[in-house]
Write a protein that holds these residues in place. Structure first.
Motif, PDB file in Angstrom:
ATOM      1  N   THR A  45      40.467  37.930  30.836  1.00  0.00           N
ATOM      2  CA  THR A  45      41.285  36.727  31.513  1.00  0.00           C
ATOM      3  C   THR A  45      41.968  35.791  30.550  1.00  0.00           C
ATOM      4  N   GLN A  71      42.556  35.711  38.817  1.00  0.00           N
ATOM      5  CA  GLN A  71      41.321  36.298  39.201  1.00  0.00           C
ATOM      6  C   GLN A  71      40.838  35.443  40.420  1.00  0.00           C
ATOM      7  N   ASP A 131      44.946  39.916  37.671  1.00  0.00           N
ATOM      8  CA  ASP A 131      43.499  39.720  37.050  1.00  0.00           C
ATOM      9  C   ASP A 131      42.426  40.176  38.186  1.00  0.00           C
ATOM     10  N   GLU A 132      41.909  41.369  37.995  1.00  0.00           N
ATOM     11  CA  GLU A 132      41.041  41.945  38.875  1.00  0.00           C
ATOM     12  C   GLU A 132      41.548  41.847  40.229  1.00  0.00           C
TER      13      GLU A 132
HETATM   14 MG   LIG Z   1      38.044  37.564  33.763  1.00  0.00          MG
END
Ligand SMILES: [Mg+2]
Ligand SMILES: Nc1ncnc2c1ncn2[C@@H]1O[C@H](COP(=O)(O)OP(=O)(O)O)[C@@H](O)[C@H]1O
Length: 301
Positions: free
Chosen positions: A45, A85, A161-162
């Motif tokens: 991140t 995220q 992010d994810e």
């Molecule tokens: Mg992360």
């Protein structure tokens, strides 16, 4: 034109003294999916936030098609969209409102934003949900709304992010299809901790561990860097693998898994064929590469 990313000795130490990135260096040109993997806390991140100009590095330089992430952050923001995220779709808005307001904020007119928003929702198979409140959508649909905003923006560099963390398998597969359909004319930088997802989607992979980039390349390139790139499964009660061939894992009393080199595999295969023993040969998975690179037991560098 492929997207150009260059990262030179980027480090980041947070105020609390946490060193999140430690001299990360890599560069590539790509349209497609760059998949960044690593355990929680590896620094994924932090790296994504620096490249998307949301966070300043402590030292080092990075650029995106020649634009510096610190000095030319404003220019970079024109071509970048990011799905963070922790992002959530605003619960009391509808998917179409979410998209339209985002696109208007990015500078499109109201009517153009509505048209673009509808097009993208149709692409994602969400035209029936365009007027529902985000809060009433399923988890997968909520996540799709966020991905849709990035897609609708026509940005050529998208950070996600994810995006699939916590989704059920079906929703993840649906999102994979969306990402694949999006990747043609842009670069998607995707972080994930699902290794099979990175293996499936990543045209290029980066493996992070404790703030360092410990593996970088295509899946084939990464395979070539580990000591034993091949796996052979042997189905026999009484076969002993010679020690020099590689690592042997006993799976049951008539099943062995051997990790070996190409030369090792060649001699083993000859031996097995001449003895009429059943076996299968596989290239090792990203999972096995990851274990070997991150735990450092098998790596040759
Ligand atoms: Mg992360
Ligand atoms: N805002 C912050 N302040 C202090 N430390 C942080 C902050 N954000 C992340 N960290 C630390 O930096 C390291 C890397 O975190 P992060 O980049 O979020 O990793 P990942 O995304 O791979 O899980 C971790 O040790 C984390 O605790």
């Amino acid at each position: 034109m492929p997207m150009d990313i260059s990262v030179a000795s980027i480090s980041k130490t947070y105020a609390a003294g946490n060193k999140a990135l430690d001299e990360v260096t890599f560069d590539f040109h790509l349209n497609g999916i760059f998949s960044l993997i690593g355990k929680n806390g590896a620094g994924k991140t932090t790296l994504i936030r620096i490249l998307s100009t949301q966070l300043l590095p402590s030292s080092g330089r990075a650029s995106i098609i020649g634009m510096d992430v610190v000095d030319q952050a404003k220019d970079i923001r024109e071509i970048v969209a990011a799905v963070p995220q922790e992002a959530r779709a605003v619960p009391w808005m509808t998917p179409l409102q979410t998209l339209t307001s985002y696109l208007m904020w990015r500078g499109y007119t109201h009517s153009r934003s509505m048209d673009m928003g509808r097009d993208v929702l149709r692409m994602l198979g969400m035209e029936k949900q365009e007027g529902m409140k985000n809060r009433n959508l399923s988890g997968g649909q909520k996540r799709k709304v966020l991905v849709a905003t990035a897609l609708a923006s026509e940005a050529t560099l998208i950070f996600m992010d994810e995006p699939t963390t916590g989704l059920d398998f079906i929703s993840r597969k649906e999102l994979w299809e969306v990402l694949v359909s999006m990747k043609r004319d842009r670069l998607i930088m995707l972080t994930t901790h699902y290794l099979e997802e990175a293996e499936e989607l990543g045209d290029l992979l980066g493996i992070m561990d404790e703030g360092r980039m410990v593996g970088f390349g295509t899946l084939d390139e990464l395979r070539r860097k580990v000591k034993y790139p091949l796996g052979i499964r042997i189905f026999s009660k009484d076969f002993t693998v010679p020690d020099h061939i590689g690592d042997v894992v006993t799976l049951s009393n008539n099943e062995l898994q051997v990790y070996t080199t190409e030369d090792g595999a060649y001699s083993l295969v000859n031996d097995l064929l001449s003895r009429h023993i059943k076996f299968t040969v596989q290239e090792i998975s990203l999972n096995t590469i990851f274990e070997s690179v991150v735990n450092g037991s098998e790596g040759d560098e």
